[in-house]
Design a protein around this motif. Structure first.
Motif, PDB file in Angstrom:
ATOM      1  N   VAL A   1       0.856  -1.188   0.000  1.00 53.73           N
ATOM      2  CA  VAL A   1       0.000   0.000   0.000  1.00 53.73           C
ATOM      3  C   VAL A   1       0.888   1.232   0.000  1.00 53.73           C
ATOM      4  CG1 VAL A   1      -1.897  -1.131   1.225  1.00 53.73           C
ATOM      5  CG2 VAL A   1      -0.162   0.101   2.516  1.00 53.73           C
ATOM      6  N   HIS A   2       0.353   2.319  -0.517  1.00 52.75           N
ATOM      7  CA  HIS A   2       1.048   3.606  -0.489  1.00 52.75           C
ATOM      8  C   HIS A   2       0.126   4.616   0.201  1.00 52.75           C
ATOM      9  CE1 HIS A   2       3.293   1.531  -3.683  1.00 52.75           C
ATOM     10  NE2 HIS A   2       4.292   2.313  -3.336  1.00 52.75           N
ATOM     11  N   ASP A   3       0.554   5.058   1.363  1.00 52.53           N
ATOM     12  CA  ASP A   3      -0.252   5.988   2.158  1.00 52.53           C
ATOM     13  C   ASP A   3       0.568   7.254   2.379  1.00 52.53           C
ATOM     14  OD1 ASP A   3      -1.791   7.369   3.957  1.00 52.53           O
ATOM     15  OD2 ASP A   3      -2.162   5.672   5.279  1.00 52.53           O
ATOM     16  N   GLU A   4       0.347   8.252   1.540  1.00 48.36           N
ATOM     17  CA  GLU A   4       1.106   9.494   1.623  1.00 48.36           C
ATOM     18  C   GLU A   4       0.747  10.324   2.847  1.00 48.36           C
ATOM     19  OE1 GLU A   4      -0.350  12.624  -1.266  1.00 48.36           O
ATOM     20  OE2 GLU A   4      -1.430  10.863  -2.023  1.00 48.36           O
ATOM     21  N   TYR A   5      -0.344   9.970   3.524  1.00 47.41           N
ATOM     22  CA  TYR A   5      -0.796  10.750   4.667  1.00 47.41           C
ATOM     23  C   TYR A   5      -0.285  10.201   5.994  1.00 47.41           C
ATOM     24  CZ  TYR A   5      -3.944  12.195   0.971  1.00 47.41           C
ATOM     25  OH  TYR A   5      -4.443  12.648  -0.227  1.00 47.41           O
ATOM     26  N   ALA A   6       0.225   8.963   5.996  1.00 46.59           N
ATOM     27  CA  ALA A   6       0.627   8.323   7.250  1.00 46.59           C
ATOM     28  C   ALA A   6       1.746   9.088   7.945  1.00 46.59           C
ATOM     29  CB  ALA A   6       1.037   6.880   6.977  1.00 46.59           C
ATOM     30  N   ALA A   7       2.809   9.409   7.219  1.00 44.49           N
ATOM     31  CA  ALA A   7       3.934  10.123   7.836  1.00 44.49           C
ATOM     32  C   ALA A   7       3.529  11.510   8.349  1.00 44.49           C
ATOM     33  CB  ALA A   7       5.097  10.219   6.854  1.00 44.49           C
ATOM     34  N   PRO A   8       2.754  12.299   7.597  1.00 40.84           N
ATOM     35  CA  PRO A   8       2.321  13.601   8.152  1.00 40.84           C
ATOM     36  C   PRO A   8       1.537  13.481   9.456  1.00 40.84           C
ATOM     37  CG  PRO A   8       2.021  13.593   5.776  1.00 40.84           C
ATOM     38  CD  PRO A   8       2.426  12.200   6.160  1.00 40.84           C
ATOM     39  N   PHE A   9       0.734  12.416   9.614  1.00 41.95           N
ATOM     40  CA  PHE A   9       0.034  12.219  10.875  1.00 41.95           C
ATOM     41  C   PHE A   9       1.031  12.045  12.018  1.00 41.95           C
ATOM     42  CE2 PHE A   9      -3.733  10.311   8.409  1.00 41.95           C
ATOM     43  CZ  PHE A   9      -4.474  11.474   8.520  1.00 41.95           C
ATOM     44  N   VAL A  10       2.054  11.232  11.791  1.00 45.71           N
ATOM     45  CA  VAL A  10       3.049  10.973  12.830  1.00 45.71           C
ATOM     46  C   VAL A  10       3.809  12.250  13.156  1.00 45.71           C
ATOM     47  CG1 VAL A  10       5.116   9.655  13.429  1.00 45.71           C
ATOM     48  CG2 VAL A  10       3.267   8.554  12.151  1.00 45.71           C
TER      49      VAL A  10
END
Length: 297
Positions: free
Chosen positions: A36-45
């Protein structure tokens, strides 16, 4: 320890586990064989300002030390992604993500134009998520609705008030949720889903074998992970271990058609070998099933 009516934000209690999953998805996204590619995961962290989780997503030397970041979340995320896209392709235009946490599927999946997605979770979790996505300029690819309510409360009323149509077939997901509900609340959850589901509705659930001593495993996991960024998450204090009905049995009894896959079967389906994991995580992974159910038309 959990208490009746307890609440949390994204850096406390159950909310911290959602942040950990986001970190694992950020790491999965960086893999050369990412499922999967989740471009939003790192900004949440990053937005959480949690130093341990931020260290985790920026230091690859830590990844091999933590089984959760060695591909497990990739299999799980891919399973639920495929479930929703398959349901949408079959004409199910309404989706409900239970305990949505930092799930960004409403933004990253290629939904049909008329898909309506409802996300249910604690108010503070959804507020944090909304702020981060707004600041990043993200636009949902679906008609997204937040439903800020505790799943131990009367969430069906809140869902209907948010525009949910119980006469329309629905795709439901319960990903990484059941251990965080008391047994009675879990059983009530499935009963409520049944009442709200029109014929043709579908459900995907991550389950753990009810014969497994989840409290013992959680204690051992906490010991295993104590010197890692996940060390602050005491799973044993967050899980409920009271009696509950097996979800597959409960759904079958109420007329749903069910099927399930284990983690190793998902690894075969996605053609990516499952990395070895130490006990007790191996026992947890082996006892985990990915259940799909369909309510007959």
């Amino acid at each position: 320890m959990r208490t009746e009516g307890d609440t949390w934000d994204i850096v406390s209690s159950v909310g911290m586990t959602a942040l950990g999953v986001a970190a694992a998805r950020a790491i999965e996204t960086k893999r050369p064989d990412a499922l999967v590619h989740d471009e939003y995961a790192a900004p949440f962290v990053v937005a959480s300002s949690d130093s341990d989780m931020n260290r985790l997503i920026t230091d690859p030397t830590l990844w091999s030390q933590i089984p959760f970041t060695s591909g497990f979340i990739g299999y799980r995320s891919k399973f639920f992604d495929d479930f929703f896209l398959s349901a949408a392709a079959a004409g199910v235009t309404q989706a409900v993500i239970l305990a949505a946490g930092l799930d960004a599927r409403a933004y990253r999946l290629d939904w049909p134009r008329d898909e309506v997605v409802f996300e249910i979770d604690q108010p503070k979790v959804l507020e944090f998520k909304r702020q981060v996505l707004a600041e990043s300029g993200a636009e949902p690819r679906s008609d997204r609705h937040e439903v800020a309510v505790d799943l131990r409360d009367d969430w069906p009323a809140a869902l209907v008030a948010a525009g949910f149509d119980p006469t329309s077939p629905t795709a439901w997901s319960a990903e990484g949720l059941l251990p965080y509900l008391p047994g009675a609340a879990q059983d009530a959850l499935f009963a409520r889903i049944g009442r709200l589901s029109a014929p043709g509705s579908r459900l995907a659930v991550e389950t753990i074998d009810t014969t497994v001593d989840i409290c013992r495993i959680a204690d051992q996991e906490s010991e295993l992970l104590k010197d890692t960024p996940f060390g602050k998450v005491d799973l044993a204090s967050l899980f409920y271990t009271d009696d509950r009905t097996d979800p597959a049995e409960l759904l079958t009894t109420h007329g749903w058609t069910t099927s399930s896959l284990g983690l190793r079967e998902l690894a075969t389906r996605y053609d990516r070998p499952l990395a070895p994991v130490p006990e007790p995580l191996a026992e947890m992974f082996d006892s985990t099933q990915y259940l799909t159910a369909i309510k007959p038309s």
